[in-house]
Enzyme design. Sequence first.
Site, PDB file in Angstrom:
ATOM      1  CD  GLN A  96      63.522  52.745 -36.182  1.00 48.95           C
ATOM      2  OE1 GLN A  96      63.919  53.206 -37.251  1.00 48.95           O
ATOM      3  NE2 GLN A  96      62.406  52.059 -36.063  1.00 48.95           N
ATOM      4  N   GLY A 117      53.465  58.218 -40.106  1.00 49.32           N
ATOM      5  CA  GLY A 117      54.597  58.405 -41.002  1.00 49.32           C
ATOM      6  C   GLY A 117      54.258  59.289 -42.188  1.00 49.32           C
ATOM      7  CG  MET A 142      59.096  58.120 -42.048  1.00 51.44           C
ATOM      8  SD  MET A 142      57.868  59.072 -42.958  1.00 51.44           S
ATOM      9  CE  MET A 142      57.568  60.438 -41.842  1.00 51.44           C
ATOM     10  CB  CYS A 191      63.729  47.760 -43.084  1.00 51.66           C
ATOM     11  SG  CYS A 191      64.347  48.263 -44.688  1.00 51.66           S
ATOM     12  CG  ASN A 212      53.101  52.720 -38.429  1.00 51.52           C
ATOM     13  OD1 ASN A 212      53.989  52.090 -39.000  1.00 51.52           O
ATOM     14  ND2 ASN A 212      52.793  53.950 -38.781  1.00 51.52           N
ATOM     15  N   GLY A 213      50.070  52.718 -39.634  1.00 49.89           N
ATOM     16  CA  GLY A 213      49.701  52.419 -41.012  1.00 49.89           C
ATOM     17  C   GLY A 213      48.476  53.170 -41.448  1.00 49.89           C
ATOM     18  CG  ASP A 214      47.218  52.825 -44.735  1.00 49.21           C
ATOM     19  OD1 ASP A 214      48.389  53.054 -45.086  1.00 49.21           O
ATOM     20  OD2 ASP A 214      46.533  51.885 -45.184  1.00 49.21           O
TER      21      ASP A 214
HETATM   22  C1  LIG Z   1      60.487  57.629 -46.479  1.00 45.65           C
HETATM   23  C2  LIG Z   1      60.258  56.572 -45.408  1.00 45.65           C
HETATM   24  C3  LIG Z   1      61.306  56.188 -44.596  1.00 45.65           C
HETATM   25  C4  LIG Z   1      61.088  55.239 -43.591  1.00 45.65           C
HETATM   26  N1  LIG Z   1      62.120  54.929 -42.743  1.00 45.65           N
HETATM   27  C5  LIG Z   1      61.882  54.133 -41.659  1.00 45.65           C
HETATM   28  C6  LIG Z   1      62.877  53.928 -40.668  1.00 45.65           C
HETATM   29  O1  LIG Z   1      63.980  54.470 -40.729  1.00 45.65           O
HETATM   30  N2  LIG Z   1      62.564  53.111 -39.618  1.00 45.65           N
HETATM   31  C7  LIG Z   1      61.342  52.498 -39.510  1.00 45.65           C
HETATM   32  O2  LIG Z   1      61.113  51.769 -38.542  1.00 45.65           O
HETATM   33  N3  LIG Z   1      60.391  52.682 -40.433  1.00 45.65           N
HETATM   34  C8  LIG Z   1      60.625  53.511 -41.483  1.00 45.65           C
HETATM   35  N4  LIG Z   1      59.616  53.763 -42.377  1.00 45.65           N
HETATM   36  C9  LIG Z   1      58.276  53.180 -42.129  1.00 45.65           C
HETATM   37  C10 LIG Z   1      57.426  54.153 -41.301  1.00 45.65           C
HETATM   38  O3  LIG Z   1      57.984  54.369 -40.026  1.00 45.65           O
HETATM   39  C11 LIG Z   1      55.986  53.608 -41.139  1.00 45.65           C
HETATM   40  O4  LIG Z   1      56.049  52.390 -40.460  1.00 45.65           O
HETATM   41  C12 LIG Z   1      55.280  53.396 -42.471  1.00 45.65           C
HETATM   42  O5  LIG Z   1      55.466  54.500 -43.325  1.00 45.65           O
HETATM   43  C13 LIG Z   1      53.764  53.150 -42.272  1.00 45.65           C
HETATM   44  O6  LIG Z   1      53.177  54.236 -41.616  1.00 45.65           O
HETATM   45  P1  LIG Z   1      52.330  55.360 -42.430  1.00 45.65           P
HETATM   46  O7  LIG Z   1      51.220  54.647 -43.151  1.00 45.65           O
HETATM   47  O8  LIG Z   1      51.851  56.306 -41.362  1.00 45.65           O
HETATM   48  O9  LIG Z   1      53.277  55.992 -43.397  1.00 45.65           O
HETATM   49  C14 LIG Z   1      59.819  54.663 -43.417  1.00 45.65           C
HETATM   50  C15 LIG Z   1      58.767  55.042 -44.277  1.00 45.65           C
HETATM   51  C16 LIG Z   1      58.967  55.986 -45.255  1.00 45.65           C
HETATM   52  C17 LIG Z   1      57.805  56.395 -46.117  1.00 45.65           C
END
Ligand SMILES: Cc1cc2nc3c(=O)[nH]c(=O)nc-3n(C[C@H](O)[C@H](O)[C@H](O)COP(=O)(O)O)c2cc1C
Length: 380
Positions: free
Chosen positions: A80, A239, A20, A111, A215-217
Amino acid sequence: MSALKIGSLELDSPVVLAPMAGVTNIAFRTLCRDLELERAGSTSGLYVCEMVTARALVERHPVTMHMTTFGPTETPRSLQLYTVDPDTTYAAAKMIVDEDLADHIDMNFGCPVPKVTRKGGGSALPYKRRLFGQIVAAAVRATEGTNIPVTVKFRIGIDDEHHTHLDAGRIAAGEGAAAVALHARTAAQRYSGTAAWNEIARLKDHVTDVPVLGNGDIFDAEDAEKMMAQTGCDGVVVGRGCLGRPWLFAELSAALNGRDIPTPPTLGEVTVIMRRHATLLAAHHGEDKGMREIRKHIAWYLRGFPAGSEVRSGLARVSSLSEFDGLLGLLDPTVPFPADAEGPRGRQGSPSAVALPEGWLDDPDDTLVPAGADIMHSGG
Ligand SMILES: Cc1cc2nc3c(=O)[nH]c(=O)nc-3n(C[C@H](O)[C@H](O)[C@H](O)COP(=O)(O)O)c2cc1C
């Protein structure tokens, strides 16, 4: 016994801290790792650094080089890369190998930020199947003969009419990626709605030769168990659920290894964790910038706790560690972790059409590197 094997990396639990931007720097990763050790007895998963752009790494931009800082005992060191072309990818991965900068390379094709997709980067890129394959192949070629696995993270696709995840998984594995991770949303969804875990199951059926991570939620240990059971995925990537809850990894590894889940912290314990986070940020960035960085974590840490608006707003403007201590001291340490702090947290946003370069969808096989998409400022 290894619970998840990614190339040469053997992890004791199938849990990955999602990269993140602006969050998963050395301070946050150290805190998560230490809390997993203290609360669950070991540090067992993979903790991925915030992304760096391949181009900025190759050009040795000081801010980017600073972002690649790992802890003295951090292992594996997981970096990453955000990248849009095979040559820069090769150069960046070769630099990581030659200068021993990391033990694992992940690649960001998820992204959804408009200024990135508008130029063909991030979640727009896997639509160009051949270019995507060439980029993955370049990173794999640069790491050949080393123990550094390359993994790839992507979304379901651009929108519901343009799914790319099954092709991306098959292509990445075919080019030598050691694992693939799916954020089960399309780019058009941004962070809205719910992640389509059934698409993780489809990807798992489709890609049989390397681990598939979901990944997700995932916001608590039960979510992680459910995702693994429902999709058959080999590991989970977490995340937003750990924003303001860096101890979540202790809960996840305990649950997934069949142990009792540690009791969540009281407000007093949370303030100690916040202080540790602030101290680690100050050590990495200096006190001024460290304090600016901790501000964005305050609302996440205090969610659901009775903290009072004055303390909250003071903490959101805090400018020194001593001021931070004074404000934290005003909180009642005996308050137990609140039930209403559970559930979704972090960005959500709303769905919207994905900005793409003119004619982007015309030819999935075209390998023209998108111009100007290799510079970006925000994660995804
Ligand atoms: C603040 C923030 C920054 C993120 N930065 C990246 C990143 O640098 N690289 C990436 O692959 N995903 C990034 N993501 C996406 C997360 O890695 C993840 O795929 C996404 O939040 C879904 O997972 P979650 O539901 O567990 O949050 C970011 C997400 C958030 C909320």
